[in-house]
Design an enzyme around this catalytic site. Structure first.
Site, PDB file in Angstrom:
ATOM      1  CG  HIS A  46      51.204  28.361  18.463  1.00 49.89           C
ATOM      2  ND1 HIS A  46      51.219  27.009  18.757  1.00 49.89           N
ATOM      3  CD2 HIS A  46      51.891  28.969  19.462  1.00 49.89           C
ATOM      4  CE1 HIS A  46      51.870  26.818  19.883  1.00 49.89           C
ATOM      5  NE2 HIS A  46      52.293  27.981  20.326  1.00 49.89           N
ATOM      6  CD  GLU A  49      55.614  30.996  18.892  1.00 47.90           C
ATOM      7  OE1 GLU A  49      56.265  30.505  19.829  1.00 47.90           O
ATOM      8  OE2 GLU A  49      54.405  31.282  18.972  1.00 47.90           O
ATOM      9  CG  HIS A  50      56.031  25.683  18.522  1.00 52.51           C
ATOM     10  ND1 HIS A  50      56.262  24.783  19.536  1.00 52.51           N
ATOM     11  CD2 HIS A  50      55.208  26.626  19.043  1.00 52.51           C
ATOM     12  CE1 HIS A  50      55.595  25.143  20.617  1.00 52.51           C
ATOM     13  NE2 HIS A  50      54.945  26.270  20.344  1.00 52.51           N
ATOM     14  CD  GLU A 126      52.307  26.079  23.603  1.00 51.29           C
ATOM     15  OE1 GLU A 126      52.318  27.316  23.787  1.00 51.29           O
ATOM     16  OE2 GLU A 126      52.786  25.548  22.582  1.00 51.29           O
TER      17      GLU A 126
END
Length: 415
Positions: A46, A49-50, A126
Site C-alpha cells: 500500500h 501505491e502511494h 488514513e
C-alpha cells in the site's frame, strides 16, 4: 472485440475495443497485495501505491497532477489483500500520453526519502480515518480473528510500527522484487488506434520476468472478537466460511446474497428492519480470496436490540438454509444481477477492471454472455444446497464494535 497476448517475460495484455465510445480506460494490475507481505513488511504494498504519485525521474508530483488535469484525465490506484491496481481514464485522443504518465509513475518512481516521510504521515492519517469508521473496524477485526496469524488477517494499510521502518530504498527494493512480468496484467478497454497492442508490447516487454506471487494457504477458524468503543450504535458482523475466487458456485452465492440481504426487498431487510424495526442498516456480502472466503451479514443497531436482532438474523438464515428461496425471489435476484452486469459493462472503466481482476484472480475473462448464462443456470435447489452447506452456525464468527458485551455472551447467543 477482445484481444490478448502474453509477452515472453510473462506480462499478459488484454484489450477490448468499444468503437461507440470516445474514452479509454487503462489499468496496470500487479498480483501482489498485503497477504504477500511478511509481518515486518506489513503495509509495504500500500505504501508503494502511494509513492508512485510522488514523482518520477522525469516528472515531479505536481507535474503529474497538472498533466493529468490538462488532458481531462482521471488517475488513481488502490491496494487489496491480493493485488494492486493503477489506472487511468482519458479521452481516446490522450491515451498515449496517459499511458506514458502511468508507466512512468509505476516503474520509474523516485522513492525520495523526504517524500517517504511525508507520505508516511498521510498513511497514518488514513489509518486514523478508518479507526473512526466502526463498520470498517468491525470488518478488519473479523479478518484478523478468523485468519489469525496469517498475512490475510493483517490490515492492508499496515501498522505504525512497521510503517516507521520503511525507507525509500527499502520500498524501491520491495517493488523491484514483486513487480515482475509474471505478476503483471495490462488491461485496456474503450476507443484506441489499431496499433495499440504494438505500443503496449514496446512498453512492457522490457520488464523483468519471473515472480508469480506465492503465499501460504490459510484456513478459516471460527472466532469471536469484540472491541469496546464509545459510540451510539453497536456494529456487528456475523460470518461463516464462503467461497474462494473462481469457484463455479460464485454465481449461486451472489444470488443467494441478493435474496438474503442484498437490498430493500431482501429477507433480512424486510424482517429485521421493516417488520421488527430493530436496526437501520442490515445487509449480506461475500469476500473471496485465492483459496478461502467469507460470507457475512452486517448490521448496526442499539445495544438494547442486538440480542433480538441476532436471534432474528440466525432464524432467517436457518429458515433460508432449510427451505431455500421462493421462485419469485430467485427470479427477482437473477434479473437484478444480470442488469447490474450489463449496465456496469457499459463503462470502459468497468470493462477494464473486469478483465484485469478476472485474469489475476481466475486466469480467465468471462464474456457478458457467459456471465448471463451462469446466472440463468442457477436453480432454487442449487441455492438451497449451497445455503445448507455454508450456513452451519457451528462455524459462525462474530465481530462486534461499540458498547459491546463480553465474547462469552455472544458465544451463547450464537449457540
Amino acid at each position: 472485440m477482445q484481444e490478448q497476448l502474453t509477452l515472453p517475460n510473462g506480462v499478459r495484455i488484454f484489450t477490448e475495443l468499444i468503437p461507440a465510445v470516445r474514452s479509454a480506460a487503462l489499468g496496470i494490475w500487479v498480483g501482489t497485495g498485503s497477504r504477500h507481505e511478511k509481518a515486518a513488511e506489513s503495509g509495504a504494498a500500500h505504501f508503494i501505491e502511494h509513492m508512485v504519485f510522488k514523482g518520477t525521474h522525469r516528472r515531479t508530483a505536481a507535474e503529474i497532477a497538472e498533466l493529468t488535469d490538462a488532458i481531462g484525465g482521471q488517475l488513481n490506484a488502490y491496494t487489496t489483500k491480493e493485488l494492486t491496481c493503477f489506472y487511468a481514464r482519458v479521452l481516446d485522443g490522450h491515451l498515449e500520453q496517459a499511458m506514458d504518465i502511468l508507466c512512468d509513475m509505476v516503474f520509474s518512481s523516485r522513492f525520495d526519502e523526504e517524500d517517504v516521510k511525508t507520505e508516511r504521515g498521510v498513511i497514518l492519517e488514513e489509518i486514523g480515518m478508518y479507526e473512526d469508521a466502526p463498520d470498517d473496524v468491525c470488518a478488519e477485526r473479523l479478518f484478523g480473528a478468523v485468519y489469525r496469524g496469517s498475512p490475510l488477517g493483517r490490515p492492508i494499510l499496515g501498522r505504525p510500527a512497521t510503517l516507521s521502518k520503511f525507507t525509500g530504498e527499502y520500498l524501491r527494493e520491495y517493488q523491484k522484487a514483486h513487480y515482475c512480468g509474471g505478476d503483471i496484467v495490462v488491461s485496456l478497454a474503450g476507443s484506441f488506434p489499431p496499433d495499440i497492442m504494438d505500443k503496449l508490447k514496446a512498453r512492457f516487454a522490457c520488464l523483468p520476468s519471473g515472480c508469480k506471487a506465492r503465499c501460504r494457504p490459510v484456513r478459516y477458524t471460527p472466532s469471536i472478537t469484540v472491541k469496546k468503543k464509545s459510540i451510539e450504535q453497536n456494529h456487528l458482523t456475523l460470518a461463516v466460511p464462503g467461497l474462494p475466487c473462481g469457484n463455479p458456485e460464485r454465481f449461486t452465492l451472489q444470488l443467494l446474497s441478493s435474496i438474503l440481504g442484498g437490498g430493500v426487498s431482501s429477507r433480512l431487510f424486510q424482517q429485521v428492519r421493516e417488520r421488527l424495526g430493530l436496526c437501520y442498516s442490515v445487509y449480506s456480502y461475500g469476500v473471496s480470496h485465492a483459496e478461502t472466503g467469507i460470507f457475512a451479514v452486517y448490521t448496526a443497531l442499539g445495544r438494547e436490540t442486538e440480542r433480538r436482532a441476532l436471534d432474528t438474523i440466525c432464524q432467517v438464515v436457518r429458515d433460508f438454509a432449510e427451505h431455500g428461496p421462493r421462485q419469485a425471489e430467485l427470479d427477482r435476484a437473477r434479473e437484478q444481477s444480470k442488469a447490474n452486469v450489463l449496465m456496469g459493462l457499459e463503462s470502459t472503466q468497468a470493462r477494464m477492471s473486469h478483465m484485469g481482476r478476472s485474469v489475476l484472480q481466475t486466469g480467465a475473462v468471462l464474456s457478458a454472455d457467459e456471465i448471463i448464462a451462469a446466472y440463468d443456470a442457477v436453480t432454487r435447489e442449487g441455492v438451497r444446497t449451497l445455503a445448507q452447506r455454508i450456513f452451519d452456525l457451528k462455524n459462525a464468527s462474530l465481530s462486534a464494535v461499540g458498547r459491546v458485551s463480553a465474547p462469552e455472551e455472544y458465544r451463547v447467543l450464537l449457540s
